[in-house]
Design a protein around this motif. Structure first.
Motif, mmCIF file in Angstrom:
data_model
loop_
_atom_site.group_PDB
_atom_site.id
_atom_site.type_symbol
_atom_site.label_atom_id
_atom_site.label_comp_id
_atom_site.label_asym_id
_atom_site.label_seq_id
_atom_site.Cartn_x
_atom_site.Cartn_y
_atom_site.Cartn_z
ATOM 1 N N THR A 648 37.654 38.678 42.864
ATOM 2 C CA THR A 648 37.477 37.253 43.033
ATOM 3 C C THR A 648 38.722 36.528 42.544
ATOM 4 O OG1 THR A 648 36.510 36.859 40.852
ATOM 5 C CG2 THR A 648 35.011 37.576 42.622
ATOM 6 N N SER A 649 38.682 35.200 42.677
ATOM 7 C CA SER A 649 39.842 34.418 42.243
ATOM 8 C C SER A 649 40.136 34.616 40.757
ATOM 9 C CB SER A 649 39.590 32.942 42.536
ATOM 10 O OG SER A 649 38.446 32.481 41.834
ATOM 11 N N LYS A 650 39.112 34.993 39.981
ATOM 12 C CA LYS A 650 39.323 35.196 38.548
ATOM 13 C C LYS A 650 40.185 36.423 38.292
ATOM 14 C CE LYS A 650 34.886 33.110 37.295
ATOM 15 N NZ LYS A 650 33.578 33.346 36.635
ATOM 16 N N ASN A 651 40.231 37.352 39.230
ATOM 17 C CA ASN A 651 40.954 38.608 39.023
ATOM 18 C C ASN A 651 42.370 38.582 39.603
ATOM 19 O OD1 ASN A 651 37.844 39.777 40.072
ATOM 20 N ND2 ASN A 651 38.501 39.938 37.933
ATOM 21 N N LEU A 652 42.771 37.495 40.289
ATOM 22 C CA LEU A 652 44.011 37.518 41.049
ATOM 23 C C LEU A 652 45.021 36.521 40.517
ATOM 24 C CD1 LEU A 652 42.408 37.640 44.610
ATOM 25 C CD2 LEU A 652 43.400 39.561 43.355
ATOM 26 N N ARG A 653 46.281 36.935 40.559
ATOM 27 C CA ARG A 653 47.410 36.079 40.247
ATOM 28 C C ARG A 653 48.525 36.382 41.242
ATOM 29 N NH1 ARG A 653 43.802 34.800 37.589
ATOM 30 N NH2 ARG A 653 43.663 34.263 35.358
ATOM 31 N N GLY A 654 49.405 35.391 41.489
ATOM 32 C CA GLY A 654 50.550 35.630 42.340
ATOM 33 C C GLY A 654 50.637 34.657 43.486
ATOM 34 N N ASN A 655 51.668 34.853 44.284
ATOM 35 C CA ASN A 655 51.880 34.026 45.466
ATOM 36 C C ASN A 655 51.474 34.814 46.697
ATOM 37 O OD1 ASN A 655 52.923 31.862 43.965
ATOM 38 N ND2 ASN A 655 54.960 32.802 43.937
ATOM 39 N N PHE A 656 50.671 34.185 47.519
ATOM 40 C CA PHE A 656 49.996 34.886 48.609
ATOM 41 C C PHE A 656 50.478 34.354 49.950
ATOM 42 C CE2 PHE A 656 46.321 35.038 51.549
ATOM 43 C CZ PHE A 656 46.101 36.406 51.586
ATOM 44 N N VAL A 684 50.706 39.579 52.066
ATOM 45 C CA VAL A 684 51.735 39.946 51.100
ATOM 46 C C VAL A 684 51.476 39.155 49.836
ATOM 47 C CG1 VAL A 684 54.196 39.966 50.558
ATOM 48 C CG2 VAL A 684 53.439 40.415 52.902
ATOM 49 N N ILE A 685 51.456 39.871 48.713
ATOM 50 C CA ILE A 685 51.318 39.201 47.420
ATOM 51 C C ILE A 685 52.583 39.485 46.617
ATOM 52 C CG2 ILE A 685 49.979 39.008 45.300
ATOM 53 C CD1 ILE A 685 47.557 40.033 46.836
ATOM 54 N N LYS A 686 53.256 38.432 46.218
ATOM 55 C CA LYS A 686 54.471 38.571 45.432
ATOM 56 C C LYS A 686 54.207 38.101 44.003
ATOM 57 C CE LYS A 686 57.608 37.996 49.352
ATOM 58 N NZ LYS A 686 58.736 37.213 49.916
ATOM 59 N N LYS A 687 54.849 38.863 43.058
ATOM 60 C CA LYS A 687 54.700 38.563 41.647
ATOM 61 C C LYS A 687 53.223 38.427 41.300
ATOM 62 C CE LYS A 687 59.183 36.275 41.283
ATOM 63 N NZ LYS A 687 59.913 35.039 40.901
ATOM 64 N N GLY A 688 52.464 39.410 41.729
ATOM 65 C CA GLY A 688 51.038 39.349 41.578
ATOM 66 C C GLY A 688 50.540 40.064 40.340
ATOM 67 N N ALA A 689 49.266 39.821 40.078
ATOM 68 C CA ALA A 689 48.628 40.487 38.948
ATOM 69 C C ALA A 689 47.149 40.623 39.243
ATOM 70 C CB ALA A 689 48.854 39.694 37.666
ATOM 71 N N LEU A 690 46.585 41.712 38.755
ATOM 72 C CA LEU A 690 45.153 41.971 38.843
ATOM 73 C C LEU A 690 44.618 41.895 37.419
ATOM 74 C CD1 LEU A 690 43.160 42.636 41.132
ATOM 75 C CD2 LEU A 690 43.425 45.043 40.548
ATOM 76 N N VAL A 691 43.787 40.868 37.183
ATOM 77 C CA VAL A 691 43.359 40.559 35.828
ATOM 78 C C VAL A 691 41.882 40.892 35.664
ATOM 79 C CG1 VAL A 691 43.179 38.769 34.070
ATOM 80 C CG2 VAL A 691 45.087 38.744 35.684
ATOM 81 N N SER A 692 41.630 41.741 34.670
ATOM 82 C CA SER A 692 40.245 42.072 34.302
ATOM 83 C C SER A 692 39.418 42.447 35.526
ATOM 84 C CB SER A 692 39.595 40.892 33.556
ATOM 85 O OG SER A 692 40.293 40.583 32.388
ATOM 86 N N PHE A 693 39.965 43.332 36.337
ATOM 87 C CA PHE A 693 39.257 43.793 37.526
ATOM 88 C C PHE A 693 38.453 45.019 37.152
ATOM 89 C CE2 PHE A 693 39.684 45.689 42.024
ATOM 90 C CZ PHE A 693 38.466 45.124 42.394
ATOM 91 N N ASP A 694 37.126 44.879 37.112
ATOM 92 C CA ASP A 694 36.256 45.932 36.592
ATOM 93 C C ASP A 694 36.377 47.225 37.374
ATOM 94 O OD1 ASP A 694 35.361 44.275 34.620
ATOM 95 O OD2 ASP A 694 33.565 43.614 35.735
ATOM 96 N N ALA A 703 40.605 57.956 33.051
ATOM 97 C CA ALA A 703 41.872 58.455 33.588
ATOM 98 C C ALA A 703 43.079 57.946 32.799
ATOM 99 C CB ALA A 703 42.015 58.082 35.044
ATOM 100 N N PHE A 704 43.010 56.670 32.371
ATOM 101 C CA PHE A 704 44.153 56.073 31.679
ATOM 102 C C PHE A 704 43.675 55.350 30.420
ATOM 103 C CE2 PHE A 704 44.672 55.742 36.321
ATOM 104 C CZ PHE A 704 45.663 56.696 36.506
ATOM 105 N N PRO A 705 43.175 56.084 29.480
ATOM 106 C CA PRO A 705 42.561 55.445 28.313
ATOM 107 C C PRO A 705 43.552 54.674 27.443
ATOM 108 C CG PRO A 705 42.734 57.798 27.991
ATOM 109 C CD PRO A 705 43.143 57.553 29.391
ATOM 110 N N PHE A 706 44.849 54.954 27.581
ATOM 111 C CA PHE A 706 45.796 54.305 26.682
ATOM 112 C C PHE A 706 46.681 53.288 27.383
ATOM 113 C CE2 PHE A 706 45.013 58.643 25.106
ATOM 114 C CZ PHE A 706 44.357 58.317 23.918
ATOM 115 N N ARG A 707 46.300 52.886 28.596
ATOM 116 C CA ARG A 707 47.098 51.894 29.313
ATOM 117 C C ARG A 707 46.346 50.565 29.365
ATOM 118 N NH1 ARG A 707 49.314 55.410 34.508
ATOM 119 N NH2 ARG A 707 49.920 57.273 33.297
ATOM 120 N N ASN A 708 47.130 49.452 29.488
ATOM 121 C CA ASN A 708 46.547 48.107 29.523
ATOM 122 C C ASN A 708 46.087 47.798 30.951
ATOM 123 O OD1 ASN A 708 45.781 45.478 29.197
ATOM 124 N ND2 ASN A 708 47.854 44.685 28.834
ATOM 125 N N LEU A 709 44.819 47.907 31.161
ATOM 126 C CA LEU A 709 44.259 47.650 32.503
ATOM 127 C C LEU A 709 43.724 46.226 32.676
ATOM 128 C CD1 LEU A 709 42.348 51.023 32.998
ATOM 129 C CD2 LEU A 709 44.638 50.408 33.757
#
Length: 812
Positions: A648-656, A684-694, A703-709
């Motif tokens: 959702t919009s809460k999970n997305l950042r960037g220019n679309f 195309v998404i530039k300078k994007g981010a996926l925030v708190s995407f469950d 799989a990646f217990p020590f990375r910032n997801l």
């Protein structure tokens, strides 16, 4: 007894005795000389005749006209010299009483004092060649020769009386027929040096007064009763009926006439004036061809009217007819409507253009200083002009100022319901009149509406403080200075409709409005009523003009089309806000078409073309969209995540940026129907981010217990989706992020089951490659090391479940 009185009585008795002796002597004389007297009277009456006067018998009736001697002529008949050709006697009378001067009779001459005609017929006949049986009367020579003979001067009749006499003027050449059933016609005649004067008392039933038998009769079957003074001027050759009050039917009239008998044919002018008469009564006195036209109107209260009829007794066709009328505070019914508080001065003429003949085609009705109120709408018209009564055409200029709420009396409240505002109207019109109604009027002029509140009932849309200017230019309509306000939306409009009037009457559904629209701010949600079901108007119960007008307006609004060039400073729809919007819009009865739509949104721009096909509860659309560099979070939020449950919009950042070619459906409230979309999307998404995407965080737990997801960034993300209802096919795409790299492809179900997405995720940490600048090397190192294969599928609880799969499972 005094001597003088005794002598007076003796003298009176002697005189009475003398008179008795004289009358006894006359009786003996007449009885002994009946044949001689009959011959003498017949000779006297035949003096001025070109033909014959015959008398069946003569009987003395002395006491009837004492002291004159009277005789009764039985079976009197006057025939002209050509009677054997046409067989129309000028006079046939059962009883013909003549009173003669006693003293003249004693001298051996005949002087007629009174003529009484009973049970007779006077028939003035003119054949198709112009010959008339009135030629039986000799014309006096201009200078009579002095000849002394034993005859007396032509008979001068001092008194006359007609009872039960039919008078007929039958002019076959001139197509004229006058027929009077005379009940009583009596009077006395004086003979001044100029000619003669007659005072007459008349009561007659007018069976026919047809100046043109092809047109019908005036005053048909009406009783004419009253007194007349008729004068004949021998030098001028003129008979004049002096104006006097006569009753025609139950209405009093002032009637006057002139007959120029010195002319051949005889010319006449008849004036009939009614100071206080009902319109229908006045109309009924005219010929049917005129009555049928005047009956286009009716007036409830009496009016003033005057008619002048001029013509000749020859074969000249219709006479000239001129009618004046004055109407005050009356109720007019005509042209399919009722006008109250009606005032005007009017004329009718059948000689509108001199030299064009006295015909219906050259007839006209003019109404001056016309004012009234139609369905509580007051109006004025300097002149209302109706001409060519064969094919009537009405013209005029109408002016009015009224409260627009009263338009409901004309339009009803089923289409447009006005509750406030004022209207000014100044229209020049021209209209055919068919079946006593205005038919397809042509208009020129202005209608101005200000400060109006109006509801478009079929769509449930309300407008406040509305203004509009309608400018009729020939067949076209210019619509200027429009201000529409619905809720917080304000729209300014100018428009035009080519060939408006012709289409309005013949094909209202083909009307096309060209609009130029500007708005500082529009809230599209306030116009969603145009997407929903259209409320049907109740069936029209009558064919009144108002209902017809309302039906035409309803048809135009429902089935007409519009081309709109739109400029909006700021546009709102649900969560969406755009600025500097422009569009070319085509509206029709079943939807709209969008072209060259552009606006700014979320720091970027949106362009689109599309169509919306309207069908009440289910409205289908097709869109081609180009989104350039908008904020993806704002974009997804504005469009409610395009029906996606995640992300959702809460999970997305960037220019679309994106290109779409999709179809789908929205309901009457403008909401997207879930699972209705089809098409494809590339983005195309530039300078994007996926925030708190469950969905990603769930993978990362094991799989990646020590990375910032919680905040996964990526510089450039490309993708293509194929949408097929609730299923979105994700074409193979690579995701290079700050946390992990990923290749994915598969099907995502927006609702229900069907999700099947395969993810190839290398366990290699992308941060280890941050210092490498060679793009080819980065690409080769991207999938090195351990790669896990994850399958995203439907879980039993309705949520997406992720599970590891082997390479063989992946390939299968």
């Amino acid at each position: 007894m005094p001597l003088w009185l005794k002598r007076s009585v003796q003298i009176l008795a002697s005189l009475i005795l003398l008179i008795i002796v004289i009358f006894i002597g006359l009786a003996i004389y007449v009885g002994a000389h009946k044949k001689e007297l009959q011959a003498s009277i017949t000779k006297q009456l035949n003096k001025n005749l070109n033909g014959s006067l015959t008398v069946g018998s003569l009987e003395p009736t002395f006491l009837k006209s004492f002291p004159n001697v009277s005789v009764a002529l039985k079976k009197v008949e006057i025939k002209d010299s050509l009677w054997n050709v046409h067989h129309h006697s000028l006079l046939t009378a059962t009883g013909f009483d003549i009173a003669v001067n006693t003293m003249a009779l004693l001298k051996g001459t005949i002087e007629i004092r009174k003529v009484t005609i009973n049970d007779a017929e006077v028939y003035l006949y003119t054949d198709s060649n112009g010959y008339s049986n009135t030629s039986v009367f000799k014309k006096k020579p201009e200078k009579a020769p002095v000849v002394k003979d034993d005859s007396s001067t032509p008979a001068e009749i001092r008194r006359f009386e007609l009872n039960d006499v039919r008078f007929i003027l039958d002019n076959r050449k001139g197509n004229k027929l006058f027929l009077f059933a005379i009940q009583d016609f009596n009077g006395k005649v004086d003979y001044p040096s100029s000619g003669w004067n007659a005072d007459i008392k008349l009561k007659t039933l007018v069976r026919s007064l047809a100046f043109n038998t092809k047109r019908g009769s005036f005053v048909k079957d009406k009783v004419l009763e009253g007194k007349m003074n008729i004068a004949y001027n021998e030098k001028a050759g003129m008979i004049e009926v002096k104006p006097n009050v006569l009753n025609i039917g139950s209405d009093p009239f002032v009637l006057g006439a002139k007959f120029k008998i010195s002319k051949d044919p005889v010319e006449f002018s008849i004036s009939v004036e009614a100071p206080h008469i009902l319109w229908k009564n006045a109309s009924a006195l005219l010929a049917p061809n005129i009555t049928s036209k005047l009956d286009m109107f009716s007036l409830d209260k009496p009016i003033y009217a005057k008619a002048v009829i001029e013509g000749n007794m020859g074969a000249g066709g219709d006479p000239s007819i001129f009618v004046k009328a004055k109407v005050n505070d009356n109720v007019l019914t005509g042209f399919g409507g009722i006008v109250e508080q009606c005032n005007f001065s009017g004329i009718y003429t059948n000689n509108f253009i001199n030299g064009k003949g006295f015909t219906d085609a050259n007839s006209a009705i003019k109404l001056y200083h016309f004012s009234g109120s139609y369905k509580e709408l007051p109006f004025t018209a300097d002149t209302v002009f109706i001409h060519n009564l064969d094919k009537p055409v009405a013209t005029g200029i109408f002016k009015s100022r009224f409260d627009v709420a009263k338009l409901s009396n004309v339009l009803g409240k089923d289409v447009l319901n006005f509750t406030k505002g004022t209207a000014d109207l100044k229209l020049q019109y021209s209209a055919d009149i068919v079946d006593f109604r205005f038919n397809k009027p042509m208009l020129a002029g202005l209608i101005s509406v200000k400060n109006a509140d109006v509801s478009y009932v079929p769509r449930g849309v309300d407008f406040k403080n509305t203004s509009i200017m309608l400018d009729f230019k020939g067949p076209d309509l210019l619509i200027r200075d429009i201000r529409l306000q619905s809720g917080k939306s304000v729209v300014y409009m100018d428009g035009s409709i080519k060939n408006f009037l012709n289409l309005y009457y013949n094909d209202p559904e083909k009307i096309l409005v060209n609009w130029k629209m500007h708005s500082p701010e529009i809230y599209l949600g306030e116009f969603l009523g145009f997407l929903g079901d259209r409320k049907s108007s109740p069936p029209v119960k009558s064919k009144s003009k108002s209902n017809s007008f309302a039906t035409q307006i309803n048809t135009i609004l429902d089935k007409g089309s519009a081309e709109i060039n739109l400029r909006v400073d700021k546009v709102h729809y649900s969560r969406f806000t755009g600025t500097n919007a422009t569009a070319d819009i085509f509206l029709s009865h079943n939807g709209l078409s969008l072209k060259n739509v552009s606006l700014k949104h979320g720091g970027g721009a949106i362009k689109l073309d599309g169509k919306l096909k309207q069908n009440g509860r289910l409205n289908s659309f097709a869109l081609n969209t180009v989104v350039s560099n908008v904020n993806i979070r704002d974009f997804f939020y504005s469009f409610e995540n395009f029906g996606l449950q995640s992300p959702t919009s809460k999970n997305l950042r960037g220019n679309f940026s994106a290109r779409t070619n999709v179809t789908g459906s929205v309901n009457g409230a403008g909401k997207l129907i879930p699972g209705s979309m089809n098409g494809n999307v590339s983005f195309v998404i530039k300078k994007g981010a996926l925030v708190s995407f469950d969905a990603v965080k769930n993978i990362g737990r094991f799989a990646f217990p020590f990375r910032n997801l919680d905040n996964i960034t990526f510089d450039n993300l490309n993708g293509k989706f194929d949408i097929n209802g609730r299923l979105v096919t994700i074409r193979p795409m690579m995701i290079n992020s700050s946390v992990l790299n990923m290749d994915l492809a598969g099907v995502y179900a927006t609702t229900g089951k069907g999700t099947n997405i395969l993810l190839d995720v290398p366990l290699r940490n992308p941060k280890k490659d941050e210092d490498i600048t060679d793009k080819q090397e980065i690409k080769e190192r991207r999938m090195k090391g351990i790669v896990i294969h994850v399958l995203a599928t439907d879980g039993e609880d309705g949520k997406i479940k992720f599970k590891l799969v082997g390479k063989k499972d992946k390939e299968s």
